[in-house]
Motif scaffolding. Structure first.
Motif, short mmCIF file in Angstrom:
data_model
loop_
_atom_site.label_atom_id
_atom_site.label_comp_id
_atom_site.label_asym_id
_atom_site.label_seq_id
_atom_site.Cartn_x
_atom_site.Cartn_y
_atom_site.Cartn_z
N THR A 363 0.86 -1.27 -0.04
CA THR A 363 -0.11 -0.11 0.05
C THR A 363 0.94 1.15 0.01
O THR A 363 0.61 2.28 -0.70
CB THR A 363 -1.06 -0.12 1.23
N VAL A 364 1.87 1.04 0.75
CA VAL A 364 2.79 2.37 0.85
C VAL A 364 3.51 2.69 -0.40
O VAL A 364 3.52 3.65 -0.84
CB VAL A 364 3.88 2.27 2.06
N GLU A 365 3.97 1.56 -1.17
CA GLU A 365 4.71 1.72 -2.39
C GLU A 365 3.61 2.11 -3.51
O GLU A 365 4.04 3.06 -4.33
CB GLU A 365 5.08 0.26 -2.87
N ALA A 366 2.56 1.72 -3.23
CA ALA A 366 1.61 2.22 -4.26
C ALA A 366 1.17 3.86 -4.06
O ALA A 366 0.92 4.62 -5.04
CB ALA A 366 0.12 1.61 -3.97
N LEU A 367 1.08 4.29 -2.73
CA LEU A 367 0.74 5.63 -2.57
C LEU A 367 1.90 6.52 -2.86
O LEU A 367 2.08 7.45 -3.23
CB LEU A 367 0.56 5.76 -0.89
N HIS A 368 3.07 5.83 -2.69
CA HIS A 368 4.46 6.60 -3.21
C HIS A 368 4.51 6.70 -4.68
O HIS A 368 5.02 7.84 -5.25
CB HIS A 368 5.64 5.88 -2.53
N THR A 369 4.19 5.63 -5.42
CA THR A 369 4.24 5.69 -6.81
C THR A 369 3.23 6.80 -7.28
O THR A 369 3.33 7.46 -8.25
CB THR A 369 3.70 4.41 -7.32
N ALA A 370 1.97 6.96 -6.51
CA ALA A 370 1.11 7.92 -7.12
C ALA A 370 1.51 9.27 -6.60
O ALA A 370 1.18 10.05 -7.51
CB ALA A 370 -0.26 7.48 -6.13
N ALA A 371 2.15 9.27 -5.37
CA ALA A 371 2.67 10.52 -5.21
C ALA A 371 3.81 11.09 -6.25
O ALA A 371 3.71 12.40 -6.67
CB ALA A 371 3.26 10.57 -3.82
N VAL A 372 4.73 10.35 -6.69
CA VAL A 372 5.59 10.48 -7.47
C VAL A 372 5.03 10.88 -8.81
O VAL A 372 5.55 12.10 -9.55
CB VAL A 372 6.58 9.43 -7.85
N ALA A 373 4.01 10.14 -9.41
CA ALA A 373 3.31 10.55 -10.58
C ALA A 373 2.35 11.89 -10.54
O ALA A 373 2.52 12.58 -11.36
CB ALA A 373 2.36 9.51 -10.83
N ALA A 374 2.10 12.22 -9.35
CA ALA A 374 1.46 13.39 -9.21
C ALA A 374 2.15 14.42 -9.27
O ALA A 374 2.14 15.67 -9.85
CB ALA A 374 0.20 13.28 -7.98
N PHE A 375 3.34 14.23 -8.56
CA PHE A 375 4.56 15.40 -8.39
C PHE A 375 5.04 15.65 -9.70
O PHE A 375 5.06 16.68 -10.30
CB PHE A 375 5.60 15.11 -7.48
N THR A 376 5.32 14.69 -10.44
CA THR A 376 5.73 14.71 -11.86
C THR A 376 4.78 15.45 -12.87
O THR A 376 5.14 16.37 -13.57
CB THR A 376 6.17 13.26 -12.58
N THR A 377 3.55 15.12 -12.76
CA THR A 377 2.62 15.77 -13.45
C THR A 377 2.44 17.45 -13.03
O THR A 377 2.23 18.10 -14.00
CB THR A 377 1.25 15.22 -13.29
N LEU A 378 2.43 17.54 -11.79
CA LEU A 378 2.59 18.79 -11.30
C LEU A 378 3.59 19.68 -11.94
O LEU A 378 3.52 20.83 -12.44
CB LEU A 378 2.70 19.09 -9.81
N ARG A 379 5.02 19.15 -11.96
CA ARG A 379 6.09 19.72 -12.30
C ARG A 379 6.24 19.99 -14.00
O ARG A 379 6.25 20.86 -14.22
CB ARG A 379 7.22 18.91 -12.12
N ASN A 380 5.58 19.18 -14.53
CA ASN A 380 5.22 19.18 -15.90
C ASN A 380 4.36 20.12 -16.25
O ASN A 380 4.47 21.25 -17.08
CB ASN A 380 4.64 17.78 -16.72
N ALA A 381 3.09 20.29 -15.56
CA ALA A 381 2.13 21.66 -15.70
C ALA A 381 2.89 22.82 -15.26
O ALA A 381 2.49 23.82 -16.00
CB ALA A 381 1.17 21.11 -14.59
N HIS A 382 3.53 22.90 -14.18
CA HIS A 382 4.41 24.11 -13.90
C HIS A 382 5.02 24.67 -15.06
O HIS A 382 5.23 25.77 -15.32
CB HIS A 382 5.03 24.04 -12.55
#
Length: 501
Positions: A363-382
């Motif tokens: 579960t933690v790994e899945a949440l970390h993967t989701a957080a990394v994807a969200a941060f990457t998406t945020l950085r790309n959007a910025h």
């Protein structure tokens, strides 16, 4: 019909062959064998047996001898219910036979006669002619249903079921609907073909008429007065003229037959000579075939030896297979023991705790993967936002510089217009860039999935009122076009003045 009686014709009652040939001997034709009456007139159930095709009925007057013959023959041969009465008076009818003296509303009865002949293999074959008669007291009518079948009454076909006459529908199922008919014409045609081998309806009609006339009580009087010859002439057909002509022609063709016989003898001699030479050829062919067979036998022997070797290899492989099956059984037992140990291990408390820890780690790994994807998406959007803001700023700066250049050129034109003495109002006014700030520059601190803190800066965003600028430029363009017309007029005037000078 399943029994084919074609080619059988009536012949004289004797045990020897006639001149018609072996196919028409008294032994091959059908003969009367049995007959029966079931629930018709005063008969309940009566069977008659024929001896060599003959039947003798003895009894007192009124016992039913004549009625039995009237109901059976020749009625079952032609199906003509109008000629039941042997005297020809027509007093005997099917309705009278079925209903007279009975209180029943509806009655069902059967009439049948069985013929027997000798088959090609020496056995017996049978043909049964019958009629199922249904009578109704309300309509005062009796309707027959005729049938022709090789089945034998009492053996293959029983006319009584549960103490009652066999229903007509059940009869059709047993003998077949194609072997039954309600029409006397079809019945006569079937009997003529299957029993007598006659296909000519007129010829068979003459035969049945002869039977009707010969059974009349007064036929003896006609014989004594010489009426038998005329009676037979009226009913039996004469000789075919074509047959007579053919026989006469054959008598005149004896010479041609003799010549044909000589030609056949010469042909026979030539064939014998040919066969003498052909035997040698056949012997050579047979020798070659024998050699081929000998070669094939050698090949067969080799194949048999190869088959023996293959059988030995098969035996060895089967032994190996049995050993492999034993090892496989041992491995299966070990596998079963391992599965039992594994099941016990899975059921232990430590394994359940480890499995829960593994699930939480997943579960933690899945949440970390989701957080990394969200941060990457945020950085790309910025990054996309910064690129868009930068391009927007560059476009605004370029548009502002172009308008500034137009303003500089406009001021120079005003100076030149003043020097030339032209009104400056025709040149209009320079258009300024209408700009509005939508968002000020900001900074935001974010935490990465790795735990680091990063500062995200957002540039200020300005908006240009392109519609207002476009309208101003279009108005300025119209003024300049009007000024161009004034300038052309002034230039024309200058040219005229110059020309005058």
């Amino acid at each position: 019909m399943t029994t084919d009686a074609r080619g059988l014709v009536p012949v004289p009652r004797s045990g020897a062959a006639t001149t018609a040939g072996p196919a028409t001997t008294a032994g091959t034709r059908f003969r009367l064998h049995r007959a029966g009456i079931q629930n018709v007139w005063q008969y309940d159930e009566q069977d008659f047996s024929f001896g060599d095709g003959r039947l003798l009925l003895r009894g007192k007057n009124g016992a039913g001898k004549s009625k039995a013959l009237e109901m059976l023959l020749p009625y079952l041969l032609d199906g003509d219910s109008r000629a039941l009465d042997a005297t020809g008076t027509g007093r005997t009818t099917l309705a009278w036979l079925m209903l007279d003296g009975f209180e029943q509303t509806n009655r069902l009865g059967y009439l049948w006669v069985e013929f027997r002949g000798t088959a090609d293999d020496g056995g017996h074959r049978h043909l049964t002619l019958g009629a199922a008669i249904r009578a109704s007291k309300s309509t005062q009518k009796a309707l027959p249903t005729f049938f022709v079948t090789p089945l034998r009454i009492g053996e293959d076909l029983h006319l009584v079921e549960a103490g009652k006459p066999l229903p007509v529908d059940r009869l059709k199922e047993i003998v077949g609907s194609d072997n039954t008919t309600d029409r006397a014409v079809q019945h006569r045609s079937c009997v003529a073909r299957e029993l007598f081998g006659i296909t000519d309806a007129t010829r068979y009609r003459n035969l049945t008429q002869l039977l009707h006339r010969l059974r009349r009580p007064t036929v003896g009087d006609r014989i004594e007065h010489g009426g038998l010859v005329s009676l037979l002439s009226e009913t039996l057909p004469g000789l075919d003229e074509d047959v007579v002509e053919k026989v006469a022609r054959n008598l005149h063709d004896l010479d041609a037959v003799r010549d044909e016989l000589g030609r056949l003898e010469r042909t026979d001699a030539a064939l014998r000579t040919f066969l003498t030479s052909y035997r040698g050829y056949l012997a050579g062919v047979l020798r070659t075939s024998a050699q081929k067979v000998s070669h094939e036998l050698g090949v067969l022997a080799q194949r048999r030896r190869a088959a023996g070797d293959a059988a030995q290899r098969t035996s060895d492989l089967r032994t190996q297979e049995e050993e492999s099956e034993g090892r496989l059984e041992t491995l299966r037992e070990e596998e079963q023991a391992a599965r039992t140990d594994l099941a016990a291990l899975h059921a232990s408390h430590a394994y359940r705790s480890l499995r829960e820890l593994s699930e939480r780690r997943g579960t933690v790994e899945a949440l970390h993967t989701a957080a990394v994807a969200a941060f990457t998406t945020l950085r790309n959007a910025h990054d996309a936002e910064e690129g868009s803001a930068e391009r927007l700023a560059e476009g605004i700066d370029h548009l502002g510089s172009r308008l500034a250049e137009l303003g500089t050129e406009h001021r120079e034109l005003l100076t030149q217009a003043e020097k030339a003495g032209l009104p400056t109002g025709h040149l209009g006014e320079a258009v300024a860039l209408p700009r509005t700030v939508l968002a000020q520059a900001t900074e935001t601190e974010l935490t990465t999935p790795g735990g680091e803190t990063r500062t995200v800066r957002h540039r200020s965003v300005a908006r240009v009122d392109a519609v207002t600028a476009q309208e101003g430029l279009r108005s300025w363009q119209n003024q300049l076009e009007d000024a161009e017309a004034v300038a052309r007029n002034r230039a024309r005037m200058v040219q005229e003045v110059t020309h005058l000078i």
